[in-house]
Design an enzyme around this catalytic site. Sequence first.
Site, mmCIF file in Angstrom:
data_model
loop_
_atom_site.group_PDB
_atom_site.id
_atom_site.type_symbol
_atom_site.label_atom_id
_atom_site.label_comp_id
_atom_site.label_asym_id
_atom_site.label_seq_id
_atom_site.Cartn_x
_atom_site.Cartn_y
_atom_site.Cartn_z
ATOM 1 N N HIS A 1 -1.161 -1.216 -4.212
ATOM 2 C CA HIS A 1 -2.474 -0.943 -3.633
ATOM 3 C C HIS A 1 -2.561 0.558 -3.357
ATOM 4 O O HIS A 1 -1.728 1.122 -2.642
ATOM 5 C CB HIS A 1 -2.618 -1.747 -2.340
ATOM 6 C CG HIS A 1 -3.944 -1.623 -1.678
ATOM 7 N ND1 HIS A 1 -5.053 -2.372 -2.052
ATOM 8 C CD2 HIS A 1 -4.366 -0.836 -0.651
ATOM 9 C CE1 HIS A 1 -6.076 -2.060 -1.274
ATOM 10 N NE2 HIS A 1 -5.690 -1.128 -0.417
ATOM 11 N N ASP B 1 -4.773 3.575 -1.805
ATOM 12 C CA ASP B 1 -5.857 3.862 -0.858
ATOM 13 C C ASP B 1 -6.365 5.281 -1.066
ATOM 14 O O ASP B 1 -5.664 6.252 -0.770
ATOM 15 C CB ASP B 1 -5.338 3.702 0.576
ATOM 16 C CG ASP B 1 -5.157 2.238 0.932
ATOM 17 O OD1 ASP B 1 -6.133 1.489 0.790
ATOM 18 O OD2 ASP B 1 -4.054 1.861 1.353
ATOM 19 N N GLY C 1 1.166 -2.506 3.813
ATOM 20 C CA GLY C 1 1.714 -1.149 3.732
ATOM 21 C C GLY C 1 2.959 -1.011 4.576
ATOM 22 O O GLY C 1 4.090 -1.146 4.095
ATOM 23 N N SER C 2 2.743 -0.790 5.880
ATOM 24 C CA SER C 2 3.872 -0.525 6.786
ATOM 25 C C SER C 2 4.883 -1.651 6.782
ATOM 26 O O SER C 2 6.085 -1.411 6.881
ATOM 27 C CB SER C 2 3.367 -0.347 8.218
ATOM 28 O OG SER C 2 2.124 0.269 8.237
ATOM 29 N N PHE D 1 -6.691 4.534 8.070
ATOM 30 C CA PHE D 1 -5.305 4.768 8.460
ATOM 31 C C PHE D 1 -4.466 3.514 8.244
ATOM 32 O O PHE D 1 -4.941 2.403 8.501
ATOM 33 C CB PHE D 1 -5.230 5.172 9.941
ATOM 34 C CG PHE D 1 -5.979 6.441 10.228
ATOM 35 C CD1 PHE D 1 -5.355 7.682 10.091
ATOM 36 C CD2 PHE D 1 -7.325 6.405 10.586
ATOM 37 C CE1 PHE D 1 -6.062 8.856 10.310
ATOM 38 C CE2 PHE D 1 -8.039 7.584 10.812
ATOM 39 C CZ PHE D 1 -7.403 8.810 10.674
ATOM 40 N N GLY D 2 -3.218 3.724 7.825
ATOM 41 C CA GLY D 2 -2.263 2.628 7.776
ATOM 42 C C GLY D 2 -1.660 2.417 9.161
ATOM 43 O O GLY D 2 -1.897 3.193 10.091
ATOM 44 N N MET E 1 -11.521 -6.165 4.922
ATOM 45 C CA MET E 1 -10.693 -5.250 5.726
ATOM 46 C C MET E 1 -10.360 -5.904 7.060
ATOM 47 O O MET E 1 -11.258 -6.410 7.750
ATOM 48 C CB MET E 1 -11.439 -3.947 5.996
ATOM 49 C CG MET E 1 -11.608 -3.019 4.813
ATOM 50 S SD MET E 1 -10.076 -2.454 4.058
ATOM 51 C CE MET E 1 -9.236 -1.662 5.429
ATOM 52 N N SER F 1 0.850 -1.193 0.000
ATOM 53 C CA SER F 1 0.000 0.000 0.000
ATOM 54 C C SER F 1 0.882 1.237 0.000
ATOM 55 O O SER F 1 1.641 1.478 0.944
ATOM 56 C CB SER F 1 -0.906 0.031 1.234
ATOM 57 O OG SER F 1 -1.470 1.332 1.348
ATOM 58 N N MET G 1 -12.214 4.405 -0.726
ATOM 59 C CA MET G 1 -12.914 4.626 0.552
ATOM 60 C C MET G 1 -13.644 5.953 0.427
ATOM 61 O O MET G 1 -13.254 6.972 0.999
ATOM 62 C CB MET G 1 -11.887 4.608 1.701
ATOM 63 C CG MET G 1 -11.384 3.194 1.996
ATOM 64 S SD MET G 1 -9.860 3.153 2.942
ATOM 65 C CE MET G 1 -8.696 3.256 1.591
ATOM 66 N N HIS H 1 -8.342 1.156 -4.112
ATOM 67 C CA HIS H 1 -9.320 0.927 -3.036
ATOM 68 C C HIS H 1 -10.012 2.252 -2.731
ATOM 69 O O HIS H 1 -9.403 3.158 -2.160
ATOM 70 C CB HIS H 1 -8.527 0.386 -1.828
ATOM 71 C CG HIS H 1 -9.341 0.128 -0.615
ATOM 72 N ND1 HIS H 1 -8.768 -0.181 0.607
ATOM 73 C CD2 HIS H 1 -10.686 0.120 -0.405
ATOM 74 C CE1 HIS H 1 -9.716 -0.369 1.504
ATOM 75 N NE2 HIS H 1 -10.880 -0.184 0.925
ATOM 76 N N MET I 1 -9.026 8.076 -0.008
ATOM 77 C CA MET I 1 -9.896 8.403 1.139
ATOM 78 C C MET I 1 -10.481 9.800 0.971
ATOM 79 O O MET I 1 -9.760 10.725 0.578
ATOM 80 C CB MET I 1 -9.073 8.367 2.427
ATOM 81 C CG MET I 1 -8.343 7.058 2.643
ATOM 82 S SD MET I 1 -7.362 7.137 4.154
ATOM 83 C CE MET I 1 -6.595 5.506 4.115
ATOM 84 N N ASP J 1 -6.768 -6.796 3.754
ATOM 85 C CA ASP J 1 -6.132 -5.475 3.754
ATOM 86 C C ASP J 1 -6.151 -4.879 5.155
ATOM 87 O O ASP J 1 -7.225 -4.645 5.713
ATOM 88 C CB ASP J 1 -6.906 -4.573 2.776
ATOM 89 C CG ASP J 1 -6.364 -3.151 2.719
ATOM 90 O OD1 ASP J 1 -5.251 -2.906 3.216
ATOM 91 O OD2 ASP J 1 -7.082 -2.294 2.153
#
Length: 221
Positions: A38, A40, A202-203, A148-149, A142, A13, A73, A71, A42, A180
């Site tokens: 990916h 994100d 992601g992280s 938030f990541g 999810m 991500s 959101m 994705h 938002m 995810d």
Amino acid sequence: MAGDKDAIRIAPSVLAADFSRLAEEIDRVTEAGADLLHLDIMDGHFVPNLSYGIPVVEAIRRCTKLALDTHLMLSEPSDYIGPFADAGADSLTIHLEACPEPADTLQAIRGRGIKCGLAVNPGTPVDGLLPFLDQIDLALIMSVEPGFGGQSFQDRVLAKAQIVRQQIDERGLEVALEIDGGVGPGNAAACRGAGARWLVAGSSVFGAADAAAAIRRIRQG
Ligand code: DX5
Ligand code: ZN
């Protein structure tokens, strides 16, 4: 023998990248073995955070050949199908919570010649998603509250992933199952065991000094 549809695909991500060096960051995870990116998106309404939008997706499109797993959101995703498709998204995933009757929006996404996905939050039962399995390319479970990541993985969603996997297999569908949120080497085996084939990370990938090792461990460790 496992076919291509059974292959594990790792989707870092971009939300966890260093945005001041975005092209380099994308090169880093690509060389490390990422299968997809990916993205994100938002809107500060469906989720209590803003990320990035269409110009950034266009810029990412220009610097990678990887498929862009996008994705959304967003409270009103149907307004943005055309712009994100034009920006170069390869798939657009909408949320069942934002679109309780998603059939037309899913069809509109496919009408742009790209893949469509349907996502559910950790607290949303999958019952509402199952009737749409034959209309989607991707089911996204999810494993954190979206927005938030860097959050902790919620184990309770694994049971939902198993239900979706079973339905996909029983009905002979070719739907990718994606998990995810908070995915990393410590829980990837559980995600794979629950039947997920696409893992967003992601992280745990962008934050790793050795992204290749992180991807390897998520894929098979
Ligand atoms: C959360 C996003 C996730 C998240 C993944 O709203 O949908 O894609 O950023 O990042 P990590 O792996 O850090 O949880
Ligand atoms: Zn996401």
